[in-house]
Design a protein around this motif. Structure first.
Motif, PDB file in Angstrom:
ATOM      1  N   ARG A   1      -2.533  -7.747  -4.138  1.00 52.96           N
ATOM      2  CA  ARG A   1      -2.960  -6.621  -4.245  1.00 52.96           C
ATOM      3  C   ARG A   1      -3.212  -5.625  -3.213  1.00 52.96           C
ATOM      4  N   CYS A   2      -3.488  -4.540  -2.946  1.00 51.45           N
ATOM      5  CA  CYS A   2      -4.361  -3.817  -2.167  1.00 51.45           C
ATOM      6  C   CYS A   2      -5.170  -3.050  -2.433  1.00 51.45           C
ATOM      7  N   THR A   3      -5.796  -2.361  -1.289  1.00 46.32           N
ATOM      8  CA  THR A   3      -7.001  -1.502  -1.620  1.00 46.32           C
ATOM      9  C   THR A   3      -6.274  -0.139  -1.106  1.00 46.32           C
ATOM     10  N   LEU A   4      -4.836  -0.573  -0.991  1.00 44.36           N
ATOM     11  CA  LEU A   4      -3.985   1.551   0.109  1.00 44.36           C
ATOM     12  C   LEU A   4      -3.389   1.222  -0.928  1.00 44.36           C
ATOM     13  N   ARG A   5      -2.194   2.529  -0.673  1.00 47.41           N
ATOM     14  CA  ARG A   5      -1.207   2.181  -0.791  1.00 47.41           C
ATOM     15  C   ARG A   5      -0.741   3.107  -0.118  1.00 47.41           C
ATOM     16  N   CYS A   6       0.099   2.724   0.898  1.00 52.01           N
ATOM     17  CA  CYS A   6       0.110   2.949   2.091  1.00 52.01           C
ATOM     18  C   CYS A   6       1.886   3.671   1.601  1.00 52.01           C
ATOM     19  N   ASP A   7       2.048   5.287   2.420  1.00 48.10           N
ATOM     20  CA  ASP A   7       3.012   5.604   2.071  1.00 48.10           C
ATOM     21  C   ASP A   7       4.678   4.873   2.827  1.00 48.10           C
ATOM     22  N   PHE A   8       4.669   4.288   3.872  1.00 43.77           N
ATOM     23  CA  PHE A   8       5.073   3.712   4.559  1.00 43.77           C
ATOM     24  C   PHE A   8       5.753   2.221   3.974  1.00 43.77           C
ATOM     25  N   CYS A   9       4.516   1.808   3.044  1.00 46.84           N
ATOM     26  CA  CYS A   9       4.660   0.163   2.879  1.00 46.84           C
ATOM     27  C   CYS A   9       5.939  -0.864   2.328  1.00 46.84           C
ATOM     28  N   PRO A  10       6.319  -1.141   2.577  1.00 47.25           N
ATOM     29  CA  PRO A  10       8.234  -1.689   1.767  1.00 47.25           C
ATOM     30  C   PRO A  10       8.103  -1.179   0.175  1.00 47.25           C
ATOM     31  N   LYS A  11       6.857  -2.320  -0.164  1.00 44.74           N
ATOM     32  CA  LYS A  11       6.909  -2.341  -1.458  1.00 44.74           C
ATOM     33  C   LYS A  11       6.551  -0.707  -2.744  1.00 44.74           C
ATOM     34  N   HIS A  12       6.095   0.263  -1.367  1.00 47.60           N
ATOM     35  CA  HIS A  12       6.303   1.552  -2.629  1.00 47.60           C
ATOM     36  C   HIS A  12       7.892   2.160  -2.517  1.00 47.60           C
ATOM     37  N   ASN A  13       8.813   1.608  -1.174  1.00 48.47           N
ATOM     38  CA  ASN A  13       9.686   2.097  -1.015  1.00 48.47           C
ATOM     39  C   ASN A  13      10.984   0.773  -1.638  1.00 48.47           C
TER      40      ASN A  13
ATOM     41  N   CYS B   1      -0.890 -11.742   6.326  1.00 47.03           N
ATOM     42  CA  CYS B   1      -0.056 -10.932   6.379  1.00 47.03           C
ATOM     43  C   CYS B   1       1.027 -10.834   5.951  1.00 47.03           C
ATOM     44  N   GLY B   2       1.110 -10.419   4.650  1.00 46.33           N
ATOM     45  CA  GLY B   2       1.826 -10.369   3.807  1.00 46.33           C
ATOM     46  C   GLY B   2       2.116  -8.570   3.362  1.00 46.33           C
ATOM     47  N   LEU B   3       2.614  -9.087   1.714  1.00 48.96           N
ATOM     48  CA  LEU B   3       2.453  -6.971   1.548  1.00 48.96           C
ATOM     49  C   LEU B   3       1.491  -7.490   0.514  1.00 48.96           C
ATOM     50  N   GLY B   4       0.083  -7.368   0.864  1.00 45.22           N
ATOM     51  CA  GLY B   4      -1.090  -7.481   0.149  1.00 45.22           C
ATOM     52  C   GLY B   4      -2.240  -7.325   0.957  1.00 45.22           C
ATOM     53  N   GLU B   5      -3.457  -7.365   0.912  1.00 41.38           N
ATOM     54  CA  GLU B   5      -4.219  -7.188   1.817  1.00 41.38           C
ATOM     55  C   GLU B   5      -5.096  -8.301   1.362  1.00 41.38           C
TER      56      GLU B   5
END
Ligand code: SF4
Length: 209
Positions: A30-42, A79-83
Motif C-alpha cells: 500500500r502507498c500514499t503516493l502513485r509515483c509515475d516512475f514506480c515499477p508497480k505502476h509500470n 523498503c519494498g514496493l509500498g510505504e
C-alpha cells in the motif's frame, strides 16, 4: 502444488531480500503516493531481480522469520514496493525486535506518516529507528504532484515538515531525489535539505539504496 503458487523460499525472498550486505523488508504494497516512475505502476513488481509482489501483508512473525538472524546484516531497511509506515504498528514491533541485537534500522519512506495519522509519530519512531531516507522527489509542489500523484492533499509541505520533525526527534535523516526524472533539479533539492539541516542523497532510477 500448482506451478503458479510461489514456493516458501520465493515468499521469504519477497518479504526479506538482501542487497549491499543489508536486509530489506517488504511489509506492504500500500502507498500514499502513485509515483509515475514506480515499477508497480509500470507493469512490473521486480526490483533488482527480486519479485516484490506480496501474496498477503506478512505478520510481524512472518517478517522476522523471513529476515532470520539480523546480526548477519550491516543494516535492516524497511523498503519494498509500498510505504512501510502504512503499517506503523508492525513496523515498530519489528524495529524493536531488531534493536535488541543492536543492528541499525532504517526506513525508506515517503515522509507522509504525520499527514496520514494526523499526529507527530516521529518521537515514537525514534525510539527504535536510527535512520530515515525520505523521498523528496522534486524541488516544488507542482512537480512533486506531477510525479508522485499523492492521494492526500498537502503532501509536499507535509513531507518537508515531517523531515524537520524526524531530525528534531533525533533520527539520522537524509532526503533523496532521482537524477534524470523530468524537471527534477538536483541542486535545488539539495538546497532544500540544507535549509532543513539534513543530508541529501542523489538517487538513480530503479536502484535500491
Ligand atoms: S512511494 Fe515507492 S512504492 Fe509507493 S508508488 Fe512511490 S515509488 Fe512506488
Amino acid at each position: 502444488m500448482p506451478d503458479s503458487q510461489p514456493t516458501l523460499t520465493q515468499q521469504l525472498h519477497t518479504v526479506a531480500y538482501e542487497l549491499h550486505g543489508n536486509c530489506y523488508l517488504n511489509i506492504t504494497s500500500r502507498c500514499t503516493l502513485r509515483c509515475d516512475f514506480c515499477p508497480k505502476h509500470n507493469r512490473t513488481w521486480e526490483v533488482q531481480s527480486y519479485d516484490l509482489h506480496l501474496e498477503h501483508e506478512p505478520t510481524t512473525g512472518e517478517v522476522i522469520e523471513a529476515m532470520g538472524d539480523p546480526r548477519g546484516y550491516k543494516e535492516i531497511v524497511f523498503c519494498g514496493l509500498g510505504e512501510p509506515t502504512q503499517r506503523l504498528d508492525v513496523l515498530l514491533e519489528i524495529a524493536a525486535y531488531v534493536k535488541q541485537y543492536d543492528i541499525p534500522v532504517r526506513i525508506n519512506t515517503d515522509g507522509l506518516a504525520n499527514l496520514l495519522y494526523h499526529r507527530d509519530i516521529t518521537g515514537e519512531m525514534a525510539t527504535v529507528v536510527d535512520k530515515l531516507s525520505i523521498s523528496m522527489n522534486a524541488q516544488n509542489e507542482e512537480l512533486y504532484i506531477r510525479h508522485t500523484r499523492p492521494k492526500l492533499d498537502g503532501a509536499f509541505d507535509a513531507m518537508l515538515a515531517f523531515s524537520a520533525c524526524a531530525k528534531n526527534a533525533g533520527m539520522n535523516v537524509s532526503m533523496t531525489a532521482i537524477d534524470g526524472l523530468k524537471g527534477v533539479d538536483i541542486p535545488a533539492c539539495e538546497r532544500i535539505t540544507e535549509r532543513i539541516g539534513v543530508d541529501f542523497r542523489r538517487r538513480v532510477l530503479d536502484e535500491v539504496g
